[in-house]
Design an enzyme around this catalytic site. Sequence first.
Site, PDB file in Angstrom:
ATOM      1  NE  ARG A  36      -1.695  -2.252   2.818  1.00 42.49           N
ATOM      2  CZ  ARG A  36      -1.887  -3.511   2.475  1.00 42.49           C
ATOM      3  NH1 ARG A  36      -2.967  -3.847   1.854  1.00 42.49           N
ATOM      4  NH2 ARG A  36      -1.004  -4.449   2.774  1.00 42.49           N
ATOM      5  CB  THR A  37       3.441   2.554   2.300  1.00 39.71           C
ATOM      6  OG1 THR A  37       2.680   2.096   3.405  1.00 39.71           O
ATOM      7  CG2 THR A  37       4.030   3.910   2.611  1.00 39.71           C
TER       8      THR A  37
ATOM      9  CE  LYS B 136      26.849  -3.892  -6.137  1.00 38.21           C
ATOM     10  NZ  LYS B 136      27.163  -2.924  -7.195  1.00 38.21           N
TER      11      LYS B 136
ATOM     12  NE  ARG C 111       7.286   0.747   4.783  1.00 34.83           N
ATOM     13  CZ  ARG C 111       6.053   0.247   4.766  1.00 34.83           C
ATOM     14  NH1 ARG C 111       5.845  -1.005   4.411  1.00 34.83           N
ATOM     15  NH2 ARG C 111       5.026   0.995   5.103  1.00 34.83           N
TER      16      ARG C 111
ATOM     17  CG  HIS D 172       3.870   4.086   8.598  1.00 30.43           C
ATOM     18  ND1 HIS D 172       3.901   4.974   7.539  1.00 30.43           N
ATOM     19  CD2 HIS D 172       3.501   2.892   8.070  1.00 30.43           C
ATOM     20  CE1 HIS D 172       3.557   4.342   6.441  1.00 30.43           C
ATOM     21  NE2 HIS D 172       3.311   3.071   6.724  1.00 30.43           N
TER      22      HIS D 172
HETATM   23  C1  NCD Z   1       1.922  -0.872   8.205  1.00 28.53           C
HETATM   24  C2  NCD Z   1       3.430  -0.785   8.327  1.00 28.53           C
HETATM   25  O1  NCD Z   1       4.158  -1.065   7.386  1.00 28.53           O
HETATM   26  O2  NCD Z   1       3.860  -0.405   9.421  1.00 28.53           O
HETATM   27  N1  NCD Z   1       1.490  -1.132   6.881  1.00 28.53           N
HETATM   28  C3  NCD Z   1       1.259  -0.071   6.064  1.00 28.53           C
HETATM   29  O3  NCD Z   1       2.121   0.718   5.775  1.00 28.53           O
HETATM   30  N2  NCD Z   1       0.006   0.110   5.622  1.00 28.53           N
HETATM   31  C4  NCD Z   1       1.309  -1.806   9.189  1.00 28.53           C
HETATM   32  C5  NCD Z   1       1.781  -3.222   9.218  1.00 28.53           C
HETATM   33  O4  NCD Z   1       2.611  -3.649   8.405  1.00 28.53           O
HETATM   34  O5  NCD Z   1       1.293  -3.946  10.076  1.00 28.53           O
END
Ligand code: NCD
Length: 461
Positions: free
Chosen positions: A60-61, A89, A110, A138
């Site tokens: 999703r993100t 590396k 991320r 997040h």
């Molecule tokens: C979340 C995350 O990555 O922290 N997912 C997301 O970005 N929608 C929640 C999760 O992974 O549980």
Amino acid sequence: MKRSIVTIEDLTNQEILNLFKQADKYLDANEDEATHRLRRSFDDAHNRIAATLFFEPSTRTRLSFETAMFRLGGQVISCADPKTSSSDKGESLADTIRVVQTYADLIILRHPSEGAARVADEYADVPVINAGDGGHEHPTQTLCDLYTLYREKKELANLNVLVSGDLKNGRTVHSLVYALARFGAHIILAPAKGFELPMHVAQRLEHEYNSVPLGRDSVKDLPDHVDVVYITPQEPHSTALITVKVDLSNIDVYYVTRLQTERLKNSRSGAAFPVIDKSFLQGDRYSDTRVMHPLPRVRELGYDLDKDPRGAYFQQTAYGVPIRMALIAALLRVQPLLERATQTPKYDVYLSTPEGIRCTNKNCILKNEAERRHLTPKMWIVDPAQANLFQPVILRCIYCEYDYKPTAIFDKRSGTRTSSVDTWRTIPTESRVFCDSEPTHKRRKAKKGTATIATPDTLKA
Ligand code: NCD
């Protein structure tokens, strides 16, 4: 001049409301009402490039950020698998960022280490968006969560928001509870056993966001599985008055999270994780509840809620596109949504010395082999005047935001040490050493007859 979003604290409440209004502009009249999907594109980010660097799995993100960029008429370069990047590396994150910022106008990152986005922000001339850094924060998931609530409820103050599941490792939860407190919602915590909110997050809620924790003794009719309720009054208050006002007969939002197995050493722990489904949500208290989840779900959320009008999680995920469009437009300065041009630090910085307190969080980016070679451990000196008069000075790792409570301060100029850490302002920055072991120092001093700095070995003794 740039602004980055590393934590939810990087946006003021007004800026968040500005983002909602802008997201509404993208969405209104363009929303597919069945799927909440945005159906058309704009040209706010025409000729701009975003880099999405994902060193942890994401559906999703990453895809909603990339969709958002395309919907704004921009373009995307992406590294979705760390195995295909030079980090595999042994390249440091800092070097990766220095390179990528020469290709893109915006970096979305991320990473599994807590504080990685702060490092990226330190090394990038372009805005950085934290798309999740380990178990830390997040913030853009919180924007999706709040935007969904705003679309559904119009007002965030006084909402009863129950947060369940893995509150210890869930980064979405950490950003969310801070934001809910700032907007005056009531936060009802129902962690799985052993997965309670980390102490430093709970204390920050209380001391910096003025949230009052109330337990079973103070709240009538607290559901069995609930641990604590945080009430954030908008005006000066007394706890007695607040207790009277707590009314949990209606839960507005049930925010479910999964067990973050990737952050556990032993994935068998958490076997007794609660499952939220139709049969769990029986009774008047939940008749008008919106069930939310950042997704992905595993076993903690029943599929029988998908067609139930209370299930709002797919809507929440669809709203990730317009709200992330608004954030991108804000950071690229194509829409005037930010109140300040740059981020002014709230607190003084303390450069950790080997003799004094250092961050001990093993998931902090400071522990990462490649980053240790270039990063200087730094902490915020969280000013008690801004937090709470009864709270001693707190040192907060700039990266992972773990809190440490010094019990002594050493002045390198005079060689004196005192346990009243409040005197830190009178000691010049380069002479300050915050320590957490006054007794050890005293023992050492008594033996040698002079005031010397305790070494890490003596501190451990
Ligand atoms: C979340 C995350 O990555 O922290 N997912 C997301 O970005 N929608 C929640 C999760 O992974 O549980």
